[in-house]
Scaffold this motif. Structure first.
Motif, PDB file in Angstrom:
ATOM      1  N   PRO A   1       7.982   1.193  10.899  1.00  0.00           N
ATOM      2  CA  PRO A   1       6.657   0.708  11.315  1.00  0.00           C
ATOM      3  C   PRO A   1       5.542   1.651  10.856  1.00  0.00           C
ATOM      4  O   PRO A   1       5.440   2.768  11.322  1.00  0.00           O
ATOM      5  N   MET A   2       4.753   1.194   9.933  1.00  0.00           N
ATOM      6  CA  MET A   2       3.588   1.917   9.415  1.00  0.00           C
ATOM      7  C   MET A   2       3.916   3.378   9.080  1.00  0.00           C
ATOM      8  O   MET A   2       3.404   4.313   9.687  1.00  0.00           O
ATOM      9  N   PRO A   3       4.753   3.611   8.080  1.00  0.00           N
ATOM     10  CA  PRO A   3       5.070   4.990   7.695  1.00  0.00           C
ATOM     11  C   PRO A   3       3.870   5.681   7.071  1.00  0.00           C
ATOM     12  O   PRO A   3       3.038   5.057   6.428  1.00  0.00           O
ATOM     13  N   GLY A   4       3.784   6.996   7.255  1.00  0.00           N
ATOM     14  CA  GLY A   4       2.671   7.769   6.709  1.00  0.00           C
ATOM     15  C   GLY A   4       3.112   8.670   5.582  1.00  0.00           C
ATOM     16  O   GLY A   4       3.660   8.210   4.582  1.00  0.00           O
ATOM     17  N   ASN A   5       2.914   9.981   5.753  1.00  0.00           N
ATOM     18  CA  ASN A   5       3.278  10.927   4.703  1.00  0.00           C
ATOM     19  C   ASN A   5       4.776  11.206   4.731  1.00  0.00           C
ATOM     20  O   ASN A   5       5.392  11.261   5.794  1.00  0.00           O
TER      21      ASN A   5
ATOM     22  N   ALA B   1       8.716   6.111  -1.991  1.00  0.00           N
ATOM     23  CA  ALA B   1       7.336   5.771  -1.657  1.00  0.00           C
ATOM     24  C   ALA B   1       7.249   5.279  -0.218  1.00  0.00           C
ATOM     25  O   ALA B   1       8.128   4.551   0.256  1.00  0.00           O
ATOM     26  N   SER B   2       6.165   5.651   0.438  1.00  0.00           N
ATOM     27  CA  SER B   2       5.904   5.240   1.813  1.00  0.00           C
ATOM     28  C   SER B   2       4.805   4.194   1.812  1.00  0.00           C
ATOM     29  O   SER B   2       3.686   4.464   1.374  1.00  0.00           O
ATOM     30  N   ASP B   3       5.105   2.990   2.287  1.00  0.00           N
ATOM     31  CA  ASP B   3       4.157   1.870   2.257  1.00  0.00           C
ATOM     32  C   ASP B   3       3.783   1.487   3.686  1.00  0.00           C
ATOM     33  O   ASP B   3       4.541   0.804   4.378  1.00  0.00           O
TER      34      ASP B   3
ATOM     35  N   ASP C   1       0.849  -1.192   0.000  1.00  0.00           N
ATOM     36  CA  ASP C   1       0.000   0.000   0.000  1.00  0.00           C
ATOM     37  C   ASP C   1       0.886   1.245   0.000  1.00  0.00           C
ATOM     38  O   ASP C   1       1.053   1.904   1.018  1.00  0.00           O
ATOM     39  N   GLN C   2       1.415   1.587  -1.161  1.00  0.00           N
ATOM     40  CA  GLN C   2       2.345   2.711  -1.294  1.00  0.00           C
ATOM     41  C   GLN C   2       1.529   4.006  -1.415  1.00  0.00           C
ATOM     42  O   GLN C   2       1.314   4.506  -2.510  1.00  0.00           O
ATOM     43  N   ASP C   3       1.093   4.551  -0.290  1.00  0.00           N
ATOM     44  CA  ASP C   3       0.079   5.593  -0.390  1.00  0.00           C
ATOM     45  C   ASP C   3       0.600   7.014  -0.221  1.00  0.00           C
ATOM     46  O   ASP C   3      -0.190   7.942  -0.117  1.00  0.00           O
ATOM     47  N   ASP C   4       1.927   7.230  -0.181  1.00  0.00           N
ATOM     48  CA  ASP C   4       2.457   8.588  -0.282  1.00  0.00           C
ATOM     49  C   ASP C   4       3.853   8.513  -0.889  1.00  0.00           C
ATOM     50  O   ASP C   4       4.476   7.433  -0.937  1.00  0.00           O
ATOM     51  N   LEU C   5       4.343   9.657  -1.338  1.00  0.00           N
ATOM     52  CA  LEU C   5       5.629   9.672  -2.022  1.00  0.00           C
ATOM     53  C   LEU C   5       6.226  11.064  -1.978  1.00  0.00           C
ATOM     54  O   LEU C   5       5.529  12.051  -1.726  1.00  0.00           O
TER      55      LEU C   5
END
Length: 783
Positions: free
Chosen positions: A533-537, A509-511, A489-493
């Motif tokens: 652990p669970m990276p965000g933006n 990318a942050s997954d 889930d690469q949801d920010d970059l």
């Protein structure tokens, strides 16, 4: 002159149209209509709704029924009898208590009830109703299957998924009008767009009306029936089949362990129907499938799953599925495979594993080649473009289709029809003793519906302009897809540009589900993987002081194992991330955020956004030990928000409040808490769930704010010149995008004029899709 102006985008002002009227003195203007909320439209009550027939057992002697009520119903029952010509069957009915189970959804709490009737008579029409003894449904019919291989038909549809109430309704009702005695309706996945959306399921039932109460449903899940689930202890996000699935449907529990009624088989009048789940555990299913087909007494075998073996466009290929499952299909002579997912239509000839190059001559040729016919179809309005291959006998773009399949002894007849009932494709398979099936093409004279190859194509950029049917938003095809085997889930970059050698630049990318940062080059090669652990933006600033050097600083908020801010140095030689945070900086609850570097005093800050607690401004500084520390210096009251971006030169912060709009705040810590809602949900077609925010500008300081509207899978570009009107575009296969980035500078040979990159929730790995900026500009120029 701005970048966008140089490429042909002209800023424009809006004036009030002459058609807008004003109220005279003493008159009252009419109030604008207000959309009825989904929670009202689809609210449950004591009266049964969402009634659907399925099978959990043998269709000859069983019938399953599920339905929904509100929580006031304490005991639900099903009443049934053998149907008669008149109403006197009511004197012969039996009642069966239902199994009831609650489901908490995004619209509230409801109860789902199910009954599986057993010991029924084969080839018999029954009448039934469901209720609580006072509040009843109407009486409806179902028919048990024959014990013999008697002729029957069924309807197959691909993805309904989007705009179900408005667009899919007419197709499914046309299909019923053409095949009212169909034994069942088969769905090849992506029945809805958001598997956890109760409103989407409400639309799915609304569109069909009474059909699922009298025509049983056979369905397999697609990627959109998968929901994201967060572990409360670890914070890890994984994907699993939505809880709606087992409440809405009762399918056989004869699949592999843990398959949750998403993998199963059943036999119907001489046909073995196998449903597979192509979204995961494909190796376990291969073992199970081999066993199921090795003990198959039926003459015909039809298999359905969501992701195609033969995709309708290159770049969407599912090689792993093909190499794992197709040899099993070949081994046991599977007759027909029915898929969805690609939002076009493509139907093959007889295909065996690795037979793609063996193409019989003539579209109506008879073929004695062994193998299976594979079909990809779409029934909803969401459309992609096609990449025709030589083995495809019939294709279509921008066409909603349903398929009627009839099995009659040694013949299987297939007809595809458009949403208005027009015949579009057809073939017949005939069993031959000791030989492969004989395939005879029966394609009607209806012209193929494919997009013109030359129209709407710019001669300079060779950009083909496509538009979304629902709102005419231009859809641009990306040229680079970033993913890797670990991605989930690469949801920010963020983008790092090598100013000395731009072609060495990187996309990071942050997954959050893989618990990693992925570093890619501009050709899509994975350079580095870093555990977080669970990276965000994720955000970046260049030439930040650190000790005796200037570094390129990368910051990402951490949402598991403690809420923290993680900091890295991007090594310009190795192009790898090096941790410089000594285990992270405590932030308190965070959801996303961005960096800000003050042009007044060069101080560095990170704004953390959150689901509930507003936005915190954290000042970053280096302590005596040479590590970064953080201190909260301001709190901003703003609704649930994740995406944010800061303008260092003008000292502005833009925060995407998911259900409100874009808030603008002064970024300096002493500027107070007052913000301005500058772009609201409901304007410019923005549906809400705003996510990614990006800012770019040129040497003349003309600024553009780019926003991802996850609710409509649309990207909005807002010129920051005082207005609130946006340019809109969409990226092909980019659905429900979170993080975005746009860079209007040269990146060497790969992207000489810059690019736009975004997360997509379209596939299991949630790839980053990269699109050359001129392609977007050209699409926005088009009429």
């Amino acid at each position: 002159m701005s970048y966008w102006t140089r490429l042909g985008i002209t800023l424009f002002a809006f004036s009030l149209p002459a058609s807008v009227g004003w109220a005279h003195d003493g008159e009252h203007p009419h109030a604008a209509p207000v959309e009825v909320p989904a929670g009202v439209t689809f609210a449950p009550s004591a009266v049964p709704d969402r009634i659907v027939l399925t099978w959990a057992g043998d269709p000859t002697t069983t019938q399953s029924v599920t339905w929904r009520t509100d929580m006031s119903v304490k005991k639900a029952v099903l009443e049934f009898a053998i149907a008669e010509d008149g109403p006197l069957f009511v004197n012969k009915t039996q009642q069966t208590d239902a199994k009831s189970e609650s489901l908490k959804t995004d619209l509230g709490l409801a109860q789902y009830h199910s009954v599986t009737l057993t010991e029924l008579k084969p080839s018999t029409k029954y009448v039934y109703r469901v209720g609580d003894g006072v509040n009843w449904s109407e009486w409806a019919h179902f028919v048990t299957a024959s014990e013999q291989a008697e002729p029957f038909s069924f309807v197959y549809v691909g993805d309904a998924q989007n705009n179900i109430k408005s667009h899919w309704s007419r197709l499914v009702r046309q299909a019923y009008a053409d095949a009212p005695r169909a034994a069942f309706l088969l769905h090849a996945g992506d029945l809805v767009n958001r598997g956890n959306s109760d409103g989407d399921w409400g639309e799915w039932f609304y569109a069909q009306g009474f059909i699922p109460r009298s025509t049983p449903c056979v369905a397999v899940p697609g990627n959109h029936e998968q929901s994201k689930v967060q572990n409360e202890q670890t914070g890890e996000v994984t994907r699993r089949l939505t809880d709606h699935w087992e409440r809405v449907f009762e399918f056989p529990k004869n699949g592999p362990e843990g398959s949750r009624e998403a993998v199963y088989f059943m036999d119907y009048q001489g046909v073995r129907i196998v449903g597979l789940n192509s979204t995961g555990q494909i190796e376990e299913q291969a073992v199970w499938l081999d066993d199921v087909l090795s003990n198959n007494p039926q003459k015909w075998t039809v298999i359905t799953f969501h992701h195609p073996i033969y995709s309708s466009k290159r770049g969407r290929d599912n090689l792993e599925l093909r190499d794992l499952w197709q040899p099993i299909f070949d081994k046991y002579k599977v007759d027909l495979v029915l898929n969805g997912h690609d939002h076009t239509y493509a139907r093959t000839r007889l295909m065996a594993h690795k037979s793609e190059q063996n193409v019989p001559a003539g579209v109506r040729a008879k073929s004695d080649v062994s193998g299976t016919v594979y079909v990809v179809s779409v029934s909803g309005p969401k459309m992609y473009d096609l990449g025709r291959e030589p083995y495809m006998q019939r294709v279509a773009e921008d066409t909603q289709l349903y398929q009627i399949i009839t099995v009659d002894g040694d013949e299987l007849r297939y007809v595809a029809r458009t949403a208005i009932g027009r015949p579009y494709d057809g073939f017949t398979l005939t069993k031959q003793a000791g030989k492969p099936n004989k395939l005879v093409e029966t394609i009607p004279d209806t012209p193929e519906r494919v997009r013109p190859q030359e129209e709407d194509t710019d001669e300079v950029t060779s950009v083909k302009i496509k538009r979304r049917e629902s709102d005419q938003v231009p859809i641009i095809t990306p040229t680079l897809r970033l993913t890797n085997p670990l991605a989930q889930d690469q949801d920010d970059l963020c983008v790092w540009r090598d100013n000395q050698s731009p072609d060495r630049s990187l996309i990071i990318a942050s997954d959050k589900s893989a618990n990693r940062l992925f570093v890619y080059d501009l050709k899509g090669k994975l350079i580095q993987s870093v555990e977080v652990p669970m990276p965000g933006n994720i955000d970046l600033r260049y030439d930040v002081p650190f000790g005796n050097q200037q570094i390129d600083l990368v910051a990402v908020n951490q949402r598991a194992e403690g809420f923290k801010l993680r900091l890295y140095r991007l090594d310009r030689e190795s192009r790898e991330l090096v941790a410089i945070d000594h285990g992270g900086i405590e932030t308190g609850p965070n959801y996303g955020g961005c960096l800000y570097r003050s042009s007044l005093d060069d101080r560095l800050y990170f704004f953390t956004t959150s689901k509930q607690d507003g936005c915190e401004q954290i000042e970053l500084s280096i302590n005596e030990n040479g590590f970064y520390t953080g201190k909260k210096v301001r709190h901003l009251d703003v609704g649930k928000c994740e995406g944010a971006v800061a303008d260092d030169q003008l000292g502005m912060l833009y925060v995407a409040a998911e259900d409100e709009g874009i808030w603008r705040f002064a970024a300096e810590p002493g500027a107070g808490k007052q913000g301005t809602l500058m772009l609201e949900v409901g304007e410019n077609g923005i549906r809400g769930d705003l996510e990614g925010v990006a800012l770019h500008y040129d040497d003349n300081k003309v600024r553009y704010l780019t926003v991802s509207d996850q609710g409509s899978s649309t990207i909005h570009v807002l010129p920051l010149v005082g207005g609130s009107s946006t340019y809109r575009f969409a990226i092909e296969n980019a659905q429900q995008s979170d993080g975005i980035e746009i860079v209007a500078r040269s990146f060497g040979q790969e992207f000489p004029q810059g690019f736009f990159a975004c997360h997509s929730d379209h596939e299991e790995s949630c790839p980053i899709l990269v699109t050359p900026l001129p392609s977007i500009v050209k699409a926005l120029q088009s009429k």
